[in-house]
Every structure is written in C-alpha cells, then in structure tokens.
Scaffold this active site. Structure first.
Site, PDB file in Angstrom:
ATOM      1  N   HIS A  60      49.723 168.683  25.975  1.00 25.63           N
ATOM      2  CA  HIS A  60      51.439 168.599  26.033  1.00 25.63           C
ATOM      3  C   HIS A  60      51.233 169.015  27.893  1.00 25.63           C
ATOM      4  O   HIS A  60      50.566 169.948  28.049  1.00 25.63           O
ATOM      5  CB  HIS A  60      52.206 169.239  25.244  1.00 25.63           C
ATOM      6  CG  HIS A  60      53.854 168.854  25.730  1.00 25.63           C
ATOM      7  ND1 HIS A  60      53.814 169.195  26.816  1.00 25.63           N
ATOM      8  CD2 HIS A  60      54.346 168.017  25.142  1.00 25.63           C
ATOM      9  CE1 HIS A  60      55.619 169.263  26.372  1.00 25.63           C
ATOM     10  NE2 HIS A  60      55.526 168.094  25.413  1.00 25.63           N
ATOM     11  N   HIS A  61      51.951 168.800  28.242  1.00 26.70           N
ATOM     12  CA  HIS A  61      52.332 169.689  29.514  1.00 26.70           C
ATOM     13  C   HIS A  61      53.132 170.854  29.697  1.00 26.70           C
ATOM     14  O   HIS A  61      52.279 172.032  31.011  1.00 26.70           O
ATOM     15  CB  HIS A  61      53.339 167.785  30.579  1.00 26.70           C
ATOM     16  CG  HIS A  61      53.120 168.149  32.185  1.00 26.70           C
ATOM     17  ND1 HIS A  61      52.986 169.740  32.912  1.00 26.70           N
ATOM     18  CD2 HIS A  61      52.918 167.016  32.648  1.00 26.70           C
ATOM     19  CE1 HIS A  61      52.974 169.011  34.141  1.00 26.70           C
ATOM     20  NE2 HIS A  61      52.407 168.039  34.278  1.00 26.70           N
ATOM     21  N   ALA A  62      53.529 170.918  28.670  1.00 23.26           N
ATOM     22  CA  ALA A  62      54.042 172.281  28.900  1.00 23.26           C
ATOM     23  C   ALA A  62      53.099 173.681  28.985  1.00 23.26           C
ATOM     24  O   ALA A  62      52.548 174.409  29.104  1.00 23.26           O
ATOM     25  CB  ALA A  62      54.729 172.764  27.997  1.00 23.26           C
ATOM     26  N   ASP A 114      51.495 168.867  40.649  1.00 31.03           N
ATOM     27  CA  ASP A 114      51.879 167.838  39.479  1.00 31.03           C
ATOM     28  C   ASP A 114      53.996 167.695  40.249  1.00 31.03           C
ATOM     29  O   ASP A 114      54.409 168.675  40.940  1.00 31.03           O
ATOM     30  CB  ASP A 114      52.009 168.959  38.787  1.00 31.03           C
ATOM     31  CG  ASP A 114      52.893 168.816  37.763  1.00 31.03           C
ATOM     32  OD1 ASP A 114      52.925 168.025  36.691  1.00 31.03           O
ATOM     33  OD2 ASP A 114      53.785 169.251  37.402  1.00 31.03           O
TER      34      ASP A 114
END
Lengths: 460, 460
Positions: free
Chosen positions: A138-140, A187
């Site tokens: 996950h990007h988090a 990003d």
C-alpha cells in the site's frame, strides 16, 4: 499506537473500490541449474519459515481517529504470514499472457485493512524454466519507487550467494531505509502534499516566487492537453502489460537523432499511443501531453527561502507530438519539448521546482476524494516515469532475475500509467491501466515494438 | 434503468470490506474419458464463445439514487465476458488443500460494482483427473439457495448430453426463475425484511399475535446463547473448507438413535465445534446455540390475517449440547431441542412463523450497518443450513460432478457459517469463516469425521 502522518492517512482516505492505492512489482526469475519440479513450492515454504518480519511490514492501519479522519498505525501482534505470502499456479500453457492476466487480477483487488498492507505471491507454472513473484504494497506504507528499490536491493549480484532474504525480513541484505531519501523518488501525492506544506507553510515571499514561476511556465506551455480517452472516471479492475527492450536499441536511436535515451523512450510511447488511439478511432487532433518526472539541478538556496540546492525533482509537461506522422519528426519535437521543459526550471530553487511541479498534479489528488470531481481539462494525458534501476544482473539464491516490471496506480482522470525501469542491459516497461477504460492494453506492447522499429528506420 | 427493491439495495449498502455480500459455489468435476491436457482450457474458451448472456447477469448497480440511498439496476451494454469468466491454475501438487486455499482467496475479495456482480472461475491443475469451478454472485442478484439451485439445474443427468449451457446463458437447460419461489429458500436478510414488511405492514391484531408467539418462544428457549469466539466483529478475508460424507453413514446413525438425518448432521457439527473450541481453550461453559432454518407445515389461514397455509420456513434455535461429553447423549439433546423447536411453531400461520423466525436475526441485519453495533448477547452462535439438492449424479458435457459445496456469508458477530447440501448419495459440507476469527478452519473437517465416527460407535 503511532499517529500516521496526514499525507499517509490521505492514501487510506482517498482509497475506494475504484482507486486501490497500492503499487506492485512483477519479477521474473530463471530456475537455477538442476532445480527440480518442487523448487518453486520449496522456495515458497522457505519464505514462510522466516517468521521474523520487520516493523514496517507488521504495521496495520487503525482509525480513522479524531475529527480530521487521520489514521494511526498499530502493530499486528498476530501476523498471519501464510496470508501475506502466497503460492499461485498459472493455467496452461503458462505463457507470459497467462502471467499478465493473473497479475492484472491480483493488482485489481483491495488490500485487507485489518492486516499489514502488503501481499507477496510466488507464481509457478511459467513456461521456459521460469517462475515469477508479484508483490503488492500500500502506498501509505511505501511509495512506488521505494518499493521497487527495496525489491531490487534485497537481491544479490552474486549467483553463488545463498540465504538471500525477502524484503520483509529484518535481515534483508541492504536496507534502503537506512539511506537518506533520494530526490529522484517521484510520487504525485507526495509532490502535492509537499507543495501544500512547503508553499503554504511559508510566507508571502515564497508564494510570490511561485506565482512568477507559474507565469513563466504558462508562457512556455502554450499548448494544452486535449481531452482524451484516458482522462475519464475509472473503475477498480486493472489490466497490466509488461515487456523489456534492449537499452542498446534505444541508445542507437538517440545517438543517430541527437536525443537522450529518455527522449527515445518517450517517442516509443508516443508512437505506440498514437497508433493505439488511431485503431480505436480516438486520437485527439491536438497532441497528447505527458507528465514526465525528471531529476533536475537546483540552484543553491539564497538565505531565507527555506530550500536547498543540489538535485530536485521536477515535473515536465512534454508534447508527445501524436499529431505528427513522421516518427523522426515526432522524436525531434519531443526532444525539443523536454529541453524547453528543463529550461523552465533553470535557475530555480528546489522549493520553486517542487511547487511548480505540483501544480498540474492537484486535480489528480482532488479527483480521488469521493464526491469531488473536477471539470477542468486535464493538465496532462498520461504520466510516464523512468526509474533508474540496477546495472548488473541480480540473483535470489542462484535464480537469475530476468526482468522486473513496475505496476503503478491509475488515478481518477488518469486511466493509464507507464513506468519504465532499467535493469542490466534492458529497459523494462510496465503499463498499468483501468481495465474498462483502456481496452486491449496488451496491444500497446506490440505497438511499442513497432514504434521503436519505425524510429530505427527513420533515424538511421 | 429499473429501481432496485429496497431489500436488494440493503445488500449493497450494508456491504463493506469486512462484509462482502456475495455467495459462492465450488463444484468438482471428473474429466471425461479420453480428455487430453487441453480439455480444461478448451472448456474455458468454449464458455467465452457463448456471448449471449441472460439479463440477470447483465445487470449492474447504479446509485445510490435519492435520499433513502436506494440503488437502481442498469444494463451493462459492454459486458466484458473475459472479465467475468476466468481460468486459474493451482500450484503443485494440486491437492484439495491448494484448491481450498485458492477458493478462500477468491471468496474474500469484493465484486466490482462497475460490472455485473458475478464471477465464474474454471480451475485446472487439480490432482486425480479432475477440475473445479468456483462461482461467485452478489446477494443483491441472487440468494445463496437460488444460486446453488441455478448451478445444479444447469447441469444434465445424462452423461451423453452435450451442449450443456452455463448458468448465465439464456439457453440454460432449466430455468429456476420460471418456477415459483420455494418456501425452503432461507435467507436471513430476506427473513428480516419480510418481518418488517409483513408484521409492521399489518394492523394491531397481527402484532398481538407476534407478541403471544414471542412469549411462547421465550418460555421454550430457557437457555440463551453464550458469548463465543464466533460472535465478534469480523474482517474481510475468508477461509473455506469443504468435504462430503456418505448419506448412508448419517442415516444409519439416525436409525440407531431414532433421530432424523438432519439431527445427525447437527450432532456432527456439535461434536466438531466442541472439540475445535476445546483445542483452542475457548469452549464456553454453556452450550452453543445453532440457528437452523427448517421447512414447516403452516396452519391454513383464518380470514383477515393475510397469511397462507401450506409450507413455511421457520428458524429453530437448537441447543447443540456442546457441554455434553457423550456423543449419543449430545445427539439425544439435539433431537429433543429440534422437536421442541418445531412444536413452538405448531398451529401457527405462515405470517406468525415468519415473524417469529426473523426476531433472532434482527441483530445480524443491524450489525452490518456501519457504525451500529449491538451490545446484546448473541441470539445464536452459528448458523447451520441444510439445502436439499439433486438426488442423481449430474454432468456437464460428459464431465461428472463429484461434489458441490456452498460458500456463504459470515456476518458481523457471526464469523462462521455452515451450509450443507445433499448431492446424489452424499452430504456436502461447506464451511465459510472469517480468516482471522476462525483459525485453522480446515481442522473442522477432520473433527467432523471424528465426530461422526464417535456417533457411530456410541449409538451402534
């Protein structure tokens, strides 16, 4: 329980069925000499034996807590490693086609928020004495570039080395987190939050600089991105296509046309997208615009503006010249557009570069907030990133990595993402698209090859 | 665009990552004589050739529209059959274990709401000259019993018949939707909504009848369900286990103990759950209570109460006697509890039976509404359904179906669901659990066998 930074929370809050917010990596390996039919299964079991898991891969979200909807991280005390580390088989005949079909499906489903936000799938049944791994995070937890780097840095350059650890092991060979953050790490979400923090956190002087920069940019970018089939609301299912091309082929075109290898990569994409859209009867009259993150040299900081010199990451809006019939002329326009794009940033501080780069990304960040949609035309049509990768072949316990392909995040209004990475002597393309909006994504692979061949013919 | 009934909308509104609201079916087939290695792949391709899809399988939700959050159905004009009908392979060695692992994962992910709410996966690579299919359909489209019946009714009793159509084909052999609804079709959500509609839609006379019935039920059910490991909040990942047992073994126990086959099935579950919870140190002192849907004979309707006679579906709360050490004594208590449970409903109208059955289900319906949790103790600990199935072997283009196993929906506070169905000469168990709350679900299969063996020994 640790509070999560607001920017990390953002990835969880913005996530919906239509917008899974994870990145992925597909790695292809050759079976080592003498590997039997049980090799891949044993490899999978050996991963389950490594019960030690580093803290990053034990964290799971909790919340949202508080009125602002911020999440907290909590430690998963009952990590179920078998849940995270999976073994899958391909249906016959086990071609790359079946592999990409499976990878597309795996990349399209949401991660379970009751658990640490990652999955790792070992894939057997691949033709040609190979196996694959697909990782999803996950990007988090980790952005795409860091995830790719972590995957690569866990491998060894030595084919004889054994005991190579997976990325989630605390005893992984090298630790990318020990190194300071690299400015090439691009990003979109972090760029936007960086804008918010850096620009609005500073005084009017800084804001003025941004305004000047913005006017300059506006003058340079006389063209505007057309509406296109890629800039529409998206669905949750994904299609993924991947292939590598010899770096030397791109270099040769670049030498012949006095362009950089990155220009040639962009021209490959431009030619392929042009033909793809012509075939579908969807080519806009005006040329497509790509957003291309580039590492730039920033001017050293004058006292008081809070920025530093050295390298900075800038976003260049590149004219893909998809209205141009001749491939060589298309490459020339792309080259010129990239040169002009870099000139815009010339002499700017890192703060200015960051702020200016973030502006075209704002609609993208807003687009993922449910209920908020933008009616503005897109600032660009497609995001194309080039992430530098390892120059030498890598091995996992003797299994040579043949290729590594990044899977990224399509956003609302940005249905296609192209990320390329270099590995040894090839350039690896990963195309991630919304399954509904970008039909027959695999065709783009053939069109990329055609596009490169056309460039070779017209520039020779 | 057709508005969706409020009860169907409920399944979409109540759905969250933790509560996928779809049912599934796993079917095992023998390869026909002379089938080559390409048989399964060709079978899958032949399904993709059938581009005609019946309207039910073309519907996709749209909305929620309006203030009450009701969804509408819309027709998918660009149905992407390749998305819905998939081919998967098992990793080696392709045992039932690998099959259940894959099925659990497939059952744990959410359906894509941008598409018609179903998936069908053909699975190859299974040991013993077999293949499998897993089908998944959203509850808003079809309830579990109807889905199971549709799967079964699309097959043929004739091994020589070819051209057998899949369930989504408009030219499927028989059409369960042409038949009037059967009262054996039990579904917790529909029971609750039926309660709301029938009871609160009627006058005080009907409500008074419910009150009387409720008092009677309360008197009968002197015991109350204990809190147990199954009655907690659940997560989104699933574990699925399945196995069949010869009907004759259960019949023999029933004859020896003067109990019904359904009592023996419940006693098998009771013995297995008891041992499973003992092994985990989680067995409550008080006996577990199962909710068991049963077809009952309703009294014919007096004028004015709006109900009909004939068959009605009642929910019986059954004492599973898990505090009892002796398997034969446990079966006797289960039998007695079922007899008493049926007596409660004796002489009631269908309306009264429906209303009384729905009462214990209300917390379950409320539990899935986000933000609303109940603090009341559970009315029951586990839902055990027995769905009558076909008595003769079925074939799909010559491939004999070896077994069919239902996958159901764990609810908030109900982490385990057991659904059994008869097929030819065996009783097929499907156990669907929350992966985190019900660890090592597969162990229950071994414990079910042990439990049946114990019953055979103690009742012989």
């Amino acid at each position: 329980m640790a509070m999560m930074p607001v920017t990390d929370s953002m990835f969880l809050l913005a996530e919906a069925r239509e917008h899974p917010m994870h990145v992925g990596g597909l790695q292809l390996f050759e079976l080592p000499d003498g590997a039997g039919p049980e090799f891949v299964g044993e490899f999978h079991r050996s991963l389950l034996d490594l019960v030690d898991v580093r803290p990053l891969f034990r964290r799971r979200p909790r919340g949202p807590v508080g009125v602002v909807g911020q999440f907290a991280w909590t430690n998963d005390d009952h990590l179920d490693l078998e849940y995270h580390v999976r073994l899958s088989g391909l249906p016959r005949p086990g071609r790359v086609r079946e592999l990409l079909e499976l990878t597309s499906r795996l990349h399209g489903s949401l991660l379970d928020r009751h658990r640490p936000l990652w999955e790792f799938t070992v894939i057997e049944g691949l033709q040609g004495n190979r196996f694959a791994t697909y990782s999803k995070i996950h990007h988090a937890l980790l952005d795409g570039v860091s995830a790719l780097r972590l995957l690569q840095s866990s491998l060894s350059e030595d084919p004889a080395e054994r005991g190579v650890r997976p990325p989630w092991s605390p005893r992984v060979r090298t630790n990318v987190f020990d190194k300071p953050g690299r400015t090439e790490d691009f990003d979109p979400f972090r760029a936007v939050s960086s804008l918010v923090k850096d620009v609005f956190g500073l005084g009017p002087a800084a804001a003025r600089m941004v305004n000047e920069a913005f006017r300059e940019q506006a003058a340079t970018l006389a063209f505007q991105a057309p509406k296109s089939m890629f800039n529409v609301p998206i669905t949750g299912a994904r299609r993924f296509a991947a292939q590598g091309w010899p770096l030397e082929r791109l270099r040769a075109v670049g030498r012949a046309a006095s362009a950089t290898m990155n220009d040639v990569m962009l021209a490959m994409c431009a030619g392929a997208l042009r033909q793809y859209m012509i075939d579908l009867g969807m080519l806009p009259e005006k040329p497509l615009v790509a957003a291309v993150p580039m590492s730039l040299r920033a001017r050293s900081a004058p006292a008081g503006d809070g920025s530093l010199g050295g390298n900075a990451l800038g976003l260049i809006l590149c004219d893909l010249a998809t209205d141009e019939v001749d491939p060589a002329a298309r490459l020339a326009r792309i080259h010129e557009s990239m040169v002009r794009g870099k000139e815009v940033y010339h002499g700017m501080s890192r703060l200015q570069i960051t702020a200016l780069s973030a502006i075209p990304l704002v609609p993208l960040a807003i687009g993922t907030v449910p209920g908020l949609t933008t009616v503005t035309p897109p600032a660009f049509n497609v995001l194309i990133s080039n992430v530098p990768g390892p120059r030498r072949p890598l091995y996992w316990n003797g299994a040579r990595m043949q290729g590594v392909y990044p899977l990224s995040i399509p956003y609302e209004g940005q249905a296609l993402n192209i990320t390329v990475t270099s590995y040894a002597d090839s350039l690896e393309f990963g195309l991630t698209g919304c399954r509904r909006t970008v039909p027959h994504l695999q065709r783009l692979l053939g069109l990329l090859e055609e596009s490169l061949t056309d460039l070779e013919k017209t520039t020779a």
